[in-house]
Scaffold this motif. Structure first.
Motif, short mmCIF file in Angstrom:
data_model
loop_
_atom_site.label_atom_id
_atom_site.label_comp_id
_atom_site.label_asym_id
_atom_site.label_seq_id
_atom_site.Cartn_x
_atom_site.Cartn_y
_atom_site.Cartn_z
N PRO A 283 0.80 -1.24 0.00
CA PRO A 283 0.00 0.00 0.00
C PRO A 283 0.83 1.28 0.00
CG PRO A 283 -1.03 -1.62 1.42
CD PRO A 283 0.28 -2.22 0.97
N PRO A 284 1.90 1.41 0.80
CA PRO A 284 2.69 2.64 0.69
C PRO A 284 3.31 2.83 -0.69
CG PRO A 284 3.17 1.52 2.76
CD PRO A 284 2.37 0.58 1.94
N GLU A 285 3.79 1.73 -1.29
CA GLU A 285 4.36 1.84 -2.63
C GLU A 285 3.29 2.23 -3.65
OE1 GLU A 285 7.89 -1.52 -2.19
OE2 GLU A 285 5.90 -2.11 -2.88
N GLN B 100 3.41 5.50 -5.96
CA GLN B 100 3.33 5.39 -7.42
C GLN B 100 2.19 6.23 -7.98
OE1 GLN B 100 0.81 3.50 -9.32
NE2 GLN B 100 1.81 4.18 -11.20
N ARG B 101 1.01 6.19 -7.31
CA ARG B 101 -0.13 6.98 -7.79
C ARG B 101 0.17 8.47 -7.70
NH1 ARG B 101 -0.95 2.22 -8.64
NH2 ARG B 101 -2.91 1.10 -8.34
N ALA B 102 0.85 8.87 -6.62
CA ALA B 102 1.18 10.29 -6.47
C ALA B 102 2.18 10.73 -7.52
CB ALA B 102 1.73 10.55 -5.06
N LEU C 237 -8.85 7.06 10.09
CA LEU C 237 -7.98 7.95 9.32
C LEU C 237 -6.55 7.91 9.83
CD1 LEU C 237 -7.78 10.06 7.08
CD2 LEU C 237 -8.41 11.80 8.76
N SER C 238 -6.38 7.84 11.14
CA SER C 238 -5.02 7.76 11.68
C SER C 238 -4.33 6.48 11.23
CB SER C 238 -5.07 7.82 13.21
OG SER C 238 -5.86 6.76 13.73
N GLY C 239 -5.09 5.36 11.12
CA GLY C 239 -4.50 4.13 10.62
C GLY C 239 -4.07 4.25 9.17
N TYR C 240 -4.86 4.95 8.36
CA TYR C 240 -4.49 5.17 6.96
C TYR C 240 -3.23 6.01 6.87
CZ TYR C 240 -4.61 7.38 2.36
OH TYR C 240 -4.28 7.87 1.13
N TYR C 241 -3.16 7.07 7.67
CA TYR C 241 -1.96 7.90 7.64
C TYR C 241 -0.74 7.12 8.13
CZ TYR C 241 -4.52 12.23 6.64
OH TYR C 241 -5.27 13.21 6.04
N ASP C 242 -0.91 6.36 9.24
CA ASP C 242 0.24 5.67 9.84
C ASP C 242 0.75 4.52 8.98
OD1 ASP C 242 0.39 7.28 12.06
OD2 ASP C 242 -1.00 6.07 13.23
N ALA D 2 0.10 6.44 4.19
CA ALA D 2 0.57 7.74 3.70
C ALA D 2 1.95 8.10 4.25
CB ALA D 2 -0.44 8.83 4.07
N LEU D 3 2.15 7.96 5.57
CA LEU D 3 3.45 8.35 6.14
C LEU D 3 4.59 7.46 5.65
CD1 LEU D 3 2.48 9.36 9.78
CD2 LEU D 3 3.05 10.83 7.85
N PRO D 4 4.44 6.11 5.59
CA PRO D 4 5.52 5.32 4.97
C PRO D 4 5.79 5.71 3.52
CG PRO D 4 4.07 3.89 6.25
CD PRO D 4 3.41 5.23 6.20
N ALA D 5 4.74 6.09 2.78
CA ALA D 5 4.96 6.55 1.41
C ALA D 5 5.75 7.85 1.39
CB ALA D 5 3.62 6.73 0.71
N LEU D 6 5.47 8.75 2.35
CA LEU D 6 6.24 9.99 2.43
C LEU D 6 7.70 9.71 2.75
CD1 LEU D 6 3.84 12.45 4.27
CD2 LEU D 6 4.28 12.23 1.82
N ALA D 7 7.96 8.69 3.58
CA ALA D 7 9.34 8.33 3.87
C ALA D 7 10.06 7.86 2.60
CB ALA D 7 9.38 7.24 4.94
N LEU D 8 9.37 7.08 1.75
CA LEU D 8 9.97 6.66 0.47
C LEU D 8 10.25 7.88 -0.41
CD1 LEU D 8 7.71 3.57 -0.37
CD2 LEU D 8 10.05 3.52 0.50
N ALA D 9 9.27 8.77 -0.49
CA ALA D 9 9.44 9.96 -1.32
C ALA D 9 10.57 10.84 -0.80
CB ALA D 9 8.14 10.74 -1.38
#
Length: 628
Positions: free
Chosen positions: A383-385, A389-391, A412-417, A420-427
């Motif tokens: 999911p983070p990848e 990729q979509r972003a 929502l906090s689960g979705y972010y944690d 979204a946040l692991p995806a931001l770490a990749l970015a």
């Protein structure tokens, strides 16, 4: 199909495949060539392996009730041969009856097509085209030879008569077309018997080839895969046989000729993906058009196949097999095309079972893990990848669809944690390596900020969606999770909590997510950029109102020295506030959290839900500071 255990490592990166593209292409060409040129040997072997998967549970059941191993295997194989032979006899007899009635059916179909043919219709245009082709053929035909003179010698007519065939020649002409299928069938039967009798020996040899170094894990994986494949193929065969019996009975009562033939064809065609249903319905539909002067029987045939196929695909098969065969739809189409090209109609029938075997092999054998990635129905990206990729692709709709899908099961906090946040770490890691052009980095940041804004209306509380108070029965009210405590009065006014972004390219997104979640819990949180600490203008913030200050950074976005500097500036600018830090992507072993703790900040590593709890845990100190 039952779920298979996941592979130890996901993704093609972990698979033990050749790294050279030329080596992969050469290996693929060799495999395809062997499959094509050795099909006379491999087709019986593949059919025997698949049939052994079907018969293995039956042989085991016979052995459990006390029948010796050899006798149980022979009984299972002979029963299968008897069933196949009976089906062949039934199909042959029905085909012979159909052949004798074909002229009558042809006349009736022609009459019905002529009755529905309007002027300028499709049938009329087809007939005109055929007439034009016939006229062209007549024009191209050779001219007749002029008549001979009356005085010329006339040729004598010659008639060639072949002698009546001898009994042996007649028998040879009848059996010769059947020789190859019968020989193939005999080889398959012999191979099935040996595979079932020496199943353990074959398993040991495969273990020796692919996994003798880790015997326990290899044996567990092979036993599990063999058991699940056997159960799947047996269940699929039983379901398709039941489907064929049902179609036979229904067509008999509808009044379609040769219902047993079309029931057998329908059961066999259910092994063929996508096009099998259309092939199965085509023949009985044509016969229904031929035998019914009206349109009632054809409509009933269409309704029968539509309802029965829908029930099989959406009710019975998911109930028996699970959700799917474990193959992606694209893999099913590609497999059907590939195996049909290699082995003809037999390849079309065995395409899905053979591909399922390859996917199971990829899930259990690391060297073939790329098969599971290429052919399986599991998401190829985490999911983070997927978020990242979509972003990167600029697909805002796909980002929102992923968020909606995750938010059906998580807060929502689960979705972010978790996404979204692991995806931001990749970015952030890619941005620090210089992978982005400035305009692309700006577009990516804007896209993430837009998503956060779109999620402003989402509800956040401490319960999963299925445990919301409105959905609980009154008698279960005592089992409800306790309501989250209300925030202290000092944290309610707007600006009482400030979420300051670090200097990393995606720190502002982390600060925006944290501020949004705290606002949903009734707190007056606002997000602010690092530039807020430079000048004297606080853009509407009153320092005496700020009670908590969270420094938000994604790991790698700022050095330990820069983070210490920002924390000191934050503490000097808001002396009445309790200063804490959120570090996204930290493992707990890096220097950044230690550097923040040395500055006296509570460092929370990576989870927004932990920040919300820490905010409430710091509330007594906030109240004390406010009272003082």
């Amino acid at each position: 199909m039952p779920e298979f255990p996941p592979a130890a490592h996901r993704g093609v990166r972990a698979a033990g495949v050749p790294q050279s593209g030329a080596a992969i292409a050469q290996a693929a060409l060799v495999v395809v060539a062997v499959l094509y040129f050795a099909r006379d040997l491999l087709v019986p072997l593949a059919l025997a392996v698949l049939l052994s998967f079907v018969l293995a549970p039956i042989a085991r059941a016979l052995r459990r009730i006390g029948i010796p191993r050899v006798a149980g295997v022979l009984a299972a194989v002979l029963a299968a041969v008897a069933v196949i032979g009976m089906l062949g006899l039934v199909m042959g007899r029905q085909l012979a009856e159909l052949a004798s009635d074909i002229p009558l059916y042809q006349y009736e179909l022609s009459r019905k097509l002529a009755s529905v043919n309007a002027s300028g219709g499709l049938v009329e245009r087809a007939q005109e085209m055929l007439r034009g082709l016939a006229a062209g053929a007549e024009r191209a035909a050779p001219q007749p030879v002029p008549a001979l003179d009356a005085n010329a010698v006339r040729p004598l007519p010659v008639e060639v008569r072949l002698p009546d065939p001898k009994p042996f020649e007649l028998l040879q002409n009848v059996l010769q077309p059947l020789l190859y299928p019968l020989a193939t069938f005999g080889i398959v039967v012999v191979l099935v018997i040996f595979v079932l009798l020496y199943r353990e020996d074959l398993r040991d040899r495969v273990i020796r080839l692919v996994g003798a170094g880790d015997l326990h894990r290899t044996m567990a994986a092979m036993d599990d895969a063999a058991y699940r494949l056997s159960r799947f193929f047996l269940a699929q065969t039983a379901m398709n046989a039941a489907f064929g019996v049902f179609i036979t009975i229904a067509l008999f009562f509808i009044g379609v000729p040769q219902p047993a033939l079309w029931g057998i064809v329908a059961g066999l065609m259910r092994f063929v993906p996508f096009v099998g249903t259309f092939v199965a319905v085509g023949f009985p539909l044509l016969l229904a058009l031929a035998v019914d002067p009206g349109w009632g029987i054809p409509l009933m045939v269409l309704v029968l196949f539509a309802i029965s196929e829908a029930m099989m695909g959406h009710v019975f098969e998911p109930l028996v097999f699970g959700h799917s065969t474990g193959l992606s739809p694209i893999a099913v189409v590609a497999a059907a095309t590939f195996w049909t090209w290699l082995w003809g109609p037999i390849g079309l029938l065995v395409a899905v079972p053979l591909t399922v075997c390859l996917v199971v092999l990829g899930r259990h054998v690391k060297q073939f893990e790329f098969l599971e990635v290429a052919l399986g129905d599991r998401p190829p990206l985490d999911p983070p990848e997927t978020f990242y990729q979509r972003a990167l692709a600029g697909d805002a709709d796909a980002l929102e669809e992923q968020a909606e899908s995750v938010l059906r099961e998580k807060r929502l906090s689960g979705y972010y944690d978790e996404v979204a946040l692991p995806a931001l770490a990749l970015a952030q890691a890619d941005a620090l390596r210089g992978s982005f052009a400035p305009e692309r980095l700006a577009a990516l940041r804007a896209r993430v900020a837009e998503l956060i804004e779109d999620l402003e209306e989402e509800v956040e509380d401490d319960r999963p969606p299925e445990q919301a108070p409105a959905e609980l029965d009154e008698e279960k009210a005592g089992d409800r999770p306790a309501d989250p405590p209300p925030p202290p009065a000092a944290l309610v006014p707007p600006g009482s909590i400030i979420c300051l972004a670090g200097r990393g390219p995606f720190d502002d997104a982390a600060a925006g997510m944290l501020a949004q979640l705290l606002r949903k819990r009734g707190m007056g949180a606002v997000a602010a950029p690092a530039e807020l600490l430079r000048g004297s203008d606080l853009v509407g913030l009153e320092p005496e109102v700020v009670r908590q200050a969270w420094f938000c950074t994604v790991e790698g976005g700022a050095s330990a020295a820069a983070s210490r500097y920002l924390l000191r500036r934050l503490r000097r600018r808001f002396p009445e506030a309790q200063v804490s830090a959120l570090v996204v992507g930290a493992t707990g072993e890096g220097r950044l959290p230690d550097a923040l703790r040395e500055e006296g900040a509570l460092a929370v590593e990576g989870r927004l839900a932990d920040v919300a709890r820490a905010t409430l845990r710091l509330a007594p100190a906030v109240e004390t500071g406010a009272a003082g």
